[in-house]
Enzyme design. Structure first.
Site: not given
Length: 219
Positions: A54-58
């Site tokens: 999820g958004s941790t990859m941003k």
């Protein structure tokens, strides 16, 4: 409890050394009496189980943009007021935004902003950076059954694939893999090899073996 989650895990790492200081799971397991527990709880899910991050990859998308000089923290992108078409798909944000800087895109976790950044830098740059952070390969932590996660080659990514991977869908990671990568940012860009056992002593307290921190690379 509030969200009725069926499982969860938490890990703590010293980002400067790679030392894993704690791994905790829910549901819990006492390994001394493991036979009393459901077999689904026997494995170390922080090591063995891949999941979409999820958004941790941003943060890694932002690192790719900054490292390759495509953006600065204050570079701005139009975030389409919450809806952005990518071929046949529509990407949404939880709140409508107009112009956001790269820093704000990460702060507000804008899927559209991240998509715009990924389109600017291109899928090869994103793939190379994710690979450099260690995604798609095992960390070689001293635990059995480690997963390498799943990341397909960028030549197989469609336009929507690139967008989705940039905000953490269409890719899978392990918890220790994600923690190791994030720790490298906290450690000034040095990717450390994670390890569990710092020292082994005999019954008299004499040192048998010591594990020294290992720098894998500068990301």
């Amino acid at each position: 409890i509030d969200h009725k989650a069926t499982s969860g895990m938490a890990l703590v790492m010293n980002p400067n050394t790679g030392e894993i200081l704690s791994i905790a799971h829910f549901p819990v397991l006492n390994p001394n009496t493991f036979s009393k527990y459901n077999k689904q709880t026997w494995r170390n899910r922080a090591i063995t189980d891949p999941f979409e991050p999820g958004s941790t990859m941003k943060i890694f998308l932002a690192a790719a943009a900054l490292e390759n000089n495509y953006c600065k923290p204050d570079s701005i992108f139009f975030c389409e007021n919450g809806n952005y078409r990518v071929d046949k798909d529509i990407i949404h944000d939880t709140h409508p935004y107009e112009w956001l800087s790269l820093s704000q895109i990460i702060r507000y976790s804008s899927n559209i902003g991240v998509t715009k950044v990924s389109e600017k830098i291109g899928k090869k740059v994103l793939y190379d950076m994710l690979t450099s952070f260690g995604f798609g390969t095992k960390t070689d932590i001293e635990c059995p059954g480690e997963t390498s996660g799943i990341m397909s080659h960028y030549l197989r990514w469609s336009r929507i694939d690139t967008s989705a991977i940039a905000f953490g869908q269409g890719i899978s990671v392990s918890a220790v893999q994600l923690l190791t990568a994030a720790s490298s940012i906290a450690n000034g860009g040095l990717l450390m090899k994670p390890y569990l056992v710092k020292e082994i002593l005999d019954e008299d307290g004499n040192l048998i073996k010591r594990t020294n921190p290992v720098t894998i690379k500068r990301v």
